[in-house]
Every structure is written in C-alpha cells, then in structure tokens.
Design a protein around this motif. Structure first.
Motif, PDB file in Angstrom:
ATOM      1  N   PRO A 209      -7.355  -2.432   5.052  1.00  0.00           N
ATOM      2  CA  PRO A 209      -6.896  -3.704   5.624  1.00  0.00           C
ATOM      3  C   PRO A 209      -8.056  -4.386   6.366  1.00  0.00           C
ATOM      4  CG  PRO A 209      -5.599  -1.828   6.460  1.00  0.00           C
ATOM      5  CD  PRO A 209      -6.764  -1.258   5.722  1.00  0.00           C
TER       6      PRO A 209
ATOM      7  N   ILE B  77      -1.170  -7.060  12.600  1.00  0.00           N
ATOM      8  CA  ILE B  77      -0.647  -6.052  13.513  1.00  0.00           C
ATOM      9  C   ILE B  77      -1.751  -5.598  14.465  1.00  0.00           C
ATOM     10  CG2 ILE B  77       1.165  -5.195  11.949  1.00  0.00           C
ATOM     11  CD1 ILE B  77      -0.561  -2.832  11.398  1.00  0.00           C
TER      12      ILE B  77
ATOM     13  N   LYS C 143      -3.066  -2.207  16.678  1.00  0.00           N
ATOM     14  CA  LYS C 143      -2.917  -0.756  16.784  1.00  0.00           C
ATOM     15  C   LYS C 143      -4.035  -0.208  17.660  1.00  0.00           C
ATOM     16  CE  LYS C 143      -3.071   0.086  12.207  1.00  0.00           C
ATOM     17  NZ  LYS C 143      -3.217   0.826  10.916  1.00  0.00           N
TER      18      LYS C 143
ATOM     19  N   GLY D 189      -2.233   7.473  16.490  1.00  0.00           N
ATOM     20  CA  GLY D 189      -1.286   8.548  16.230  1.00  0.00           C
ATOM     21  C   GLY D 189       0.075   8.104  16.717  1.00  0.00           C
ATOM     22  N   LYS D 190       1.095   8.538  16.053  1.00  0.00           N
ATOM     23  CA  LYS D 190       2.511   8.235  16.328  1.00  0.00           C
ATOM     24  C   LYS D 190       2.773   6.744  16.602  1.00  0.00           C
ATOM     25  CE  LYS D 190       3.388   9.359  21.119  1.00  0.00           C
ATOM     26  NZ  LYS D 190       4.042  10.206  22.089  1.00  0.00           N
TER      27      LYS D 190
ATOM     28  N   LEU E 153       0.976   4.410  18.051  1.00  0.00           N
ATOM     29  CA  LEU E 153       0.595   3.834  19.356  1.00  0.00           C
ATOM     30  C   LEU E 153       0.017   2.424  19.207  1.00  0.00           C
ATOM     31  CD1 LEU E 153      -1.057   6.871  21.193  1.00  0.00           C
ATOM     32  CD2 LEU E 153       1.174   5.822  21.640  1.00  0.00           C
TER      33      LEU E 153
ATOM     34  N   VAL F 237       1.112  -0.066  17.781  1.00  0.00           N
ATOM     35  CA  VAL F 237       1.347  -0.789  16.523  1.00  0.00           C
ATOM     36  C   VAL F 237       2.484  -1.790  16.725  1.00  0.00           C
ATOM     37  CG1 VAL F 237       1.840  -0.626  14.059  1.00  0.00           C
ATOM     38  CG2 VAL F 237       0.547   1.197  15.172  1.00  0.00           C
TER      39      VAL F 237
ATOM     40  N   GLN G 275      -5.289  -6.042  12.767  1.00  0.00           N
ATOM     41  CA  GLN G 275      -5.377  -5.684  11.355  1.00  0.00           C
ATOM     42  C   GLN G 275      -4.441  -6.547  10.503  1.00  0.00           C
ATOM     43  OE1 GLN G 275      -4.275  -1.441   9.895  1.00  0.00           O
ATOM     44  NE2 GLN G 275      -6.498  -1.476  10.165  1.00  0.00           N
ATOM     45  N   GLU G 276      -4.941  -6.892   9.355  1.00  0.00           N
ATOM     46  CA  GLU G 276      -4.137  -7.584   8.342  1.00  0.00           C
ATOM     47  C   GLU G 276      -2.836  -6.805   8.148  1.00  0.00           C
ATOM     48  OE1 GLU G 276      -6.113  -6.847   4.634  1.00  0.00           O
ATOM     49  OE2 GLU G 276      -4.451  -7.613   3.427  1.00  0.00           O
ATOM     50  N   TYR G 277      -1.705  -7.478   8.144  1.00  0.00           N
ATOM     51  CA  TYR G 277      -0.440  -6.808   7.811  1.00  0.00           C
ATOM     52  C   TYR G 277      -0.375  -6.669   6.297  1.00  0.00           C
ATOM     53  CZ  TYR G 277       4.423  -5.791   7.010  1.00  0.00           C
ATOM     54  OH  TYR G 277       5.571  -5.195   6.565  1.00  0.00           O
TER      55      TYR G 277
ATOM     56  N   ILE H  71       5.691   3.706   2.695  1.00  0.00           N
ATOM     57  CA  ILE H  71       4.259   4.028   2.698  1.00  0.00           C
ATOM     58  C   ILE H  71       4.146   5.429   2.097  1.00  0.00           C
ATOM     59  CG2 ILE H  71       3.835   2.589   4.729  1.00  0.00           C
ATOM     60  CD1 ILE H  71       3.367   6.232   5.254  1.00  0.00           C
TER      61      ILE H  71
ATOM     62  N   VAL I 109      10.054   2.824   5.208  1.00  0.00           N
ATOM     63  CA  VAL I 109       9.782   1.996   6.386  1.00  0.00           C
ATOM     64  C   VAL I 109      10.725   0.790   6.446  1.00  0.00           C
ATOM     65  CG1 VAL I 109       7.365   2.713   6.682  1.00  0.00           C
ATOM     66  CG2 VAL I 109       7.881   0.772   5.189  1.00  0.00           C
TER      67      VAL I 109
ATOM     68  N   PHE J 299       7.233   1.568  13.152  1.00  0.00           N
ATOM     69  CA  PHE J 299       5.857   1.944  12.838  1.00  0.00           C
ATOM     70  C   PHE J 299       5.554   3.356  13.324  1.00  0.00           C
ATOM     71  CE2 PHE J 299       5.251  -2.781  13.116  1.00  0.00           C
ATOM     72  CZ  PHE J 299       5.012  -2.959  11.764  1.00  0.00           C
TER      73      PHE J 299
ATOM     74  N   TYR K 191      -5.152   3.217   5.112  1.00  0.00           N
ATOM     75  CA  TYR K 191      -5.286   2.734   6.489  1.00  0.00           C
ATOM     76  C   TYR K 191      -5.255   3.809   7.555  1.00  0.00           C
ATOM     77  CZ  TYR K 191      -0.302   3.450   6.479  1.00  0.00           C
ATOM     78  OH  TYR K 191       0.927   4.041   6.377  1.00  0.00           O
ATOM     79  N   ASP K 192      -5.004   5.078   7.221  1.00  0.00           N
ATOM     80  CA  ASP K 192      -4.927   6.082   8.299  1.00  0.00           C
ATOM     81  C   ASP K 192      -5.339   7.450   7.778  1.00  0.00           C
ATOM     82  OD1 ASP K 192      -4.381   7.137  10.818  1.00  0.00           O
ATOM     83  OD2 ASP K 192      -2.241   7.410  10.442  1.00  0.00           O
TER      84      ASP K 192
ATOM     85  N   ASN L 247      -5.376  11.222   9.026  1.00  0.00           N
ATOM     86  CA  ASN L 247      -4.885  12.124  10.076  1.00  0.00           C
ATOM     87  C   ASN L 247      -5.443  13.508   9.779  1.00  0.00           C
ATOM     88  OD1 ASN L 247      -2.445  10.392  11.221  1.00  0.00           O
ATOM     89  ND2 ASN L 247      -2.401  10.238   8.998  1.00  0.00           N
TER      90      ASN L 247
HETATM   91  N1  LIG Z   1      -2.154  -2.794   8.087  1.00  0.00           N
HETATM   92  C1  LIG Z   1      -0.875  -2.436   8.035  1.00  0.00           C
HETATM   93  N2  LIG Z   1       0.036  -3.188   7.394  1.00  0.00           N
HETATM   94  C2  LIG Z   1       1.353  -2.832   7.389  1.00  0.00           C
HETATM   95  N3  LIG Z   1       1.844  -1.746   8.005  1.00  0.00           N
HETATM   96  C3  LIG Z   1       0.984  -0.962   8.655  1.00  0.00           C
HETATM   97  C4  LIG Z   1      -0.422  -1.250   8.693  1.00  0.00           C
HETATM   98  N4  LIG Z   1      -1.043  -0.292   9.421  1.00  0.00           N
HETATM   99  C5  LIG Z   1      -0.078   0.541   9.822  1.00  0.00           C
HETATM  100  N5  LIG Z   1       1.137   0.153   9.359  1.00  0.00           N
HETATM  101  C6  LIG Z   1       2.412   0.830   9.614  1.00  0.00           C
HETATM  102  O1  LIG Z   1       2.379   1.405  10.920  1.00  0.00           O
HETATM  103  C7  LIG Z   1       2.414   2.828  10.852  1.00  0.00           C
HETATM  104  C8  LIG Z   1       1.479   3.411  11.921  1.00  0.00           C
HETATM  105  O2  LIG Z   1       0.153   2.948  11.727  1.00  0.00           O
HETATM  106  P1  LIG Z   1      -1.067   3.947  11.555  1.00  0.00           P
HETATM  107  O3  LIG Z   1      -2.294   3.168  11.265  1.00  0.00           O
HETATM  108  O4  LIG Z   1      -0.697   4.996  10.570  1.00  0.00           O
HETATM  109  O5  LIG Z   1      -1.229   4.543  13.009  1.00  0.00           O
HETATM  110  P2  LIG Z   1      -0.915   5.985  13.602  1.00  0.00           P
HETATM  111  O6  LIG Z   1      -2.240   6.680  13.675  1.00  0.00           O
HETATM  112  O7  LIG Z   1      -0.361   5.697  14.919  1.00  0.00           O
HETATM  113  O8  LIG Z   1      -0.001   6.700  12.667  1.00  0.00           O
HETATM  114  C9  LIG Z   1       2.015   3.136   9.421  1.00  0.00           C
HETATM  115  O9  LIG Z   1       2.459   4.354   8.947  1.00  0.00           O
HETATM  116  C10 LIG Z   1       2.621   1.978   8.652  1.00  0.00           C
HETATM  117  O10 LIG Z   1       3.993   2.144   8.439  1.00  0.00           O
END
Ligand SMILES: Nc1ncnc2c1ncn2[C@@H]1O[C@H](COP(=O)(O)OP(=O)(O)O)[C@@H](O)[C@H]1O
Ligand SMILES: [Mg+2]
Length: 338
Positions: free
Chosen positions: A121, A144, A146, A151-152, A154, A156, A188-190, A198, A216, A221, A288-289, A291
């Motif tokens: 994104p 969005i 973040k 994690g979890k 936070l 978002v 971040q771009e949604y 997801i 979702v 989030f 995008y993540d 872990n």
């Molecule tokens: N760029 C995005 N566009 C749309 N949804 C997103 C995006 N980034 C995160 N999300 C949603 O938010 C949730 C949490 O974001 P994430 O980046 O995974 O952070 P975390 O490390 O807290 O899990 C994701 O699992 C997804 O459902």
C-alpha cells in the motif's frame, strides 16, 4: 540465584523469550508431547548477569510488537538487550535480533517488501501527531492510520476525508487514546478487498505451512487469531458460531506469491512468520503486514488435525526439536573452549 534471575536448566533446552504467558501454552504442550525440555523467559522485572555465559540451548524469540499494551512500555528494549547478549555468545536464536527489528517496525517491513518488488500500500510515516495531516496531504481518501510498532490493530482507523483526520490528530499525540509507543504513525492507502477477507500465510522453518482467510466483513481491524479473540457472529446460529478464520485450500506452496514470500524470509533470516495480504478487485495482491509471531487459530488447527495434516503448533515443536538437536552438536570453535 536471585528471584529475578531468568530461570535456567543444566541440560540444553528450548528457551522461549516472550511477553505473554497466555499465548505460549499451545507451544509448551506441543513440546511436551515430543518430550523436549523448555524454559520460558518472560522479560519484565528480571535480571541477566552480563559477566556470565547464557545457558546452553536453543533460543526462540516470541517477542511481539504489541507487548507494551500488556506488560511494560520498555519490553522492546529488554528484547533488544537480551537478543544482543545471546547473539554475542554465539547462541542459536530462532527469529533473532534482526527479525525483532522488523517485527517492531512497519516502516522497515514496508521497505523490505518494496525493495523486492512486492505490491504494497502507498504509505507515508508521520513522526509526531502534528505531522499527520501533512503526511496525508498527498493521499486520496479513504486512507487508514496505523502504528509503526503495531500488532493487534493498534492505531488502525479508516478516514474518509482529510477533515476527519485533522479532527482526530490529538488522539495520536502523547497521552492520546491512539498514541503510538514510538511516536510514529503511518498513513496508508486503504486497500479494498475484492471479497471481504484478508489472507494470512503462515511459514515455519521459512517454508509455507498454510494460509488462512480472515473475514473482515464486520469492519474490525483487530485480527487476533488467538482463542480469546474468537467472537461468535451475530445473527448466525448461536449453537454453531462460524469462525472468521478458515483455511484457504487454494493457496499452496506453488502459488507464485508464496514462493516470493519464502524467498524474502530466507533473505531476511526469518524462520517463523505470518504474512498478510489483500487481493483486490483489479487483481493486485497487496502485502501489508509481516508478523514474526502467530497465535494459531484453534478452529483452523483442529481442522488440520482432523484432515490428517500437521497443525502448525506441532510443526513448530518439531522444528524447534530439530534446531535444538543441531545446536547441540559441538562446533570446532566450541571444542577449543576450555
Ligand atoms: N492498507 C490497508 N487497507 C485496508 N485494510 C487494511 C490495510 N492495512 C491493514 N488493514 C486491515 O487492518 C488490519 C490490521 O492492520 P495490520 O497492518 O495487519 O496491523 P497489525 O500489525 O496491527 O495487525 C489488517 O489485518 C487488515 O484487515
Ligand atoms: Mg496484521
């Protein structure tokens, strides 16, 4: 030994370095089933003797980015210190020092993904809350926020206009309801999923294990795969709540994206990971993540068991057992040590 010294055993064991005892039980049970000795190291309020050698064994870092929300704001520093100490003594660490830096920084994750050509994104980082609206200035809503150390879910939050973000910036300032622990918030771009889910792909020993789709459609989030977060779906048959976590059979080790993610993990020395991506209506697979911890979802895990496949916790226990056994074979350097 003082009551604060981290526990050790004489024979080589698997040492699990972590910040949440609730998350560790499925792993210690799986290690017990294999008869592998293990010791937990929960870092807050402990001491290490820097003049002493760490114990013999295999060290597995299960430190998570969100530790500060459960225990102590400084767990990240304790983790850095202890992983440095172990690495300097030449101990074998699974998901070691460099991996921890990736776990606690979405900026770093974004950079590593971008460098390898993954679709990510569009993202800007704001250092401090006052910079948030400026960081978003060139982004088209919806976008969005973040936390960099996340994690979890936070920090978002989805924003549908610049004005809506401007009205919320105080939340991200120190003391605010959404203040990031390291002061960094991403804009971040949604990314709109084609279908309301997801995907999280799990890797053990750097190799694909399974992928799970996470519903979702509820708009949340906060996607915690652990038992504590499994919420019965409203309107569904109450006696049989449908889990929002379901194994994706169509994602396999042969899926091109999975092969590329395995190469990334090898490159970065990440042995255990869960990587999230979204498939969009225009056929993008947006990652995008990253872990470096997963609390494997109990209903997915029991489904694996009934299908005759190895649940992730058992694969991890076997992997740790193998790594412990190979860390015990004396190296030429070790045999020179008096
Ligand atoms: N760029 C995005 N566009 C749309 N949804 C997103 C995006 N980034 C995160 N999300 C949603 O938010 C949730 C949490 O974001 P994430 O980046 O995974 O952070 P975390 O490390 O807290 O899990 C994701 O699992 C997804 O459902
Ligand atoms: Mg996530």
């Amino acid at each position: 030994m003082s009551s604060h010294a981290l526990p050790t055993v004489v024979d080589p064991a698997v040492y699990i370095i972590h910040d949440n005892p609730e998350w560790i039980v499925p792993f210690t049970e799986a290690l017990d089933r294999l008869g592998v000795a293990h010791v937990e190291w929960l870092l807050p309020e402990t001491t290490i003797d820097l003049t002493a050698e760490p114990p013999q064994g295999l060290f597995w870092s299960r430190l998570s980015a969100s530790a500060h929300t459960r225990t102590d704001p400084h767990v990240k520093e304790y983790g850095r210190a202890i992983l440095d100490w172990l690495a300097a003594a030449g101990r074998r660490i699974i998901n070691g020092r460099g991996v921890y830096e990736l776990e606690v920084s979405k900026v770093r994750q974004h950079r590593e993904l971008t460098a390898r050509g993954f679709d990510v994104p569009r993202t800007a980082a704001a250092f401090g809350a006052e910079a948030l609206t400026e960081a978003a200035a060139t982004s088209t809503p919806p976008f969005i926020t973040k936390h960099n150390q996340g994690g979890k879910g936070l920090g978002v939050r989805r924003f549908d206009s610049h004005a809506e973000l401007a009205a919320a910036t105080e939340e991200f300032a120190p003391g605010g309801a959404n203040a990031p622990i390291d002061g960094i918030t991403l804009i971040q771009e949604y990314v709109q999923p084609a279908q309301p889910f997801i995907t999280r792909a799990e890797f053990i020993g750097g190799r694909f294990h399974y992928a799970v789709r996470v519903d979702v459609s509820g708009g949340s989030f906060e996607l915690c795969p652990a038992d504590a977060c499994e919420i019965p779906r409203a309107g569904a048959d109450d006696s049989a709540p449908q889990s929002p976590f379901v194994r994706r059979e169509d994602i396999t080790a042969q899926t091109p994206l999975i092969g590329r993610l395995e190469a990334l993990l090898t490159d970065l020395g990440i042995e255990i990971a869960g990587i999230e991506f979204i498939e969009t209506a225009d056929n993008r697979q947006v990652v995008y993540d990253i872990n470096t911890n997963t609390n494997y979802n109990p209903s997915v895990e029991s489904g694996e068991q009934s299908e005759g496949r190895q649940p992730a916790v058992d694969r991890i226990a076997a992997y740790l057992a193998e790594a412990l056994a190979s860390s015990e074979s004396p190296s030429p350097a070790a045999s020179l040590t008096p």
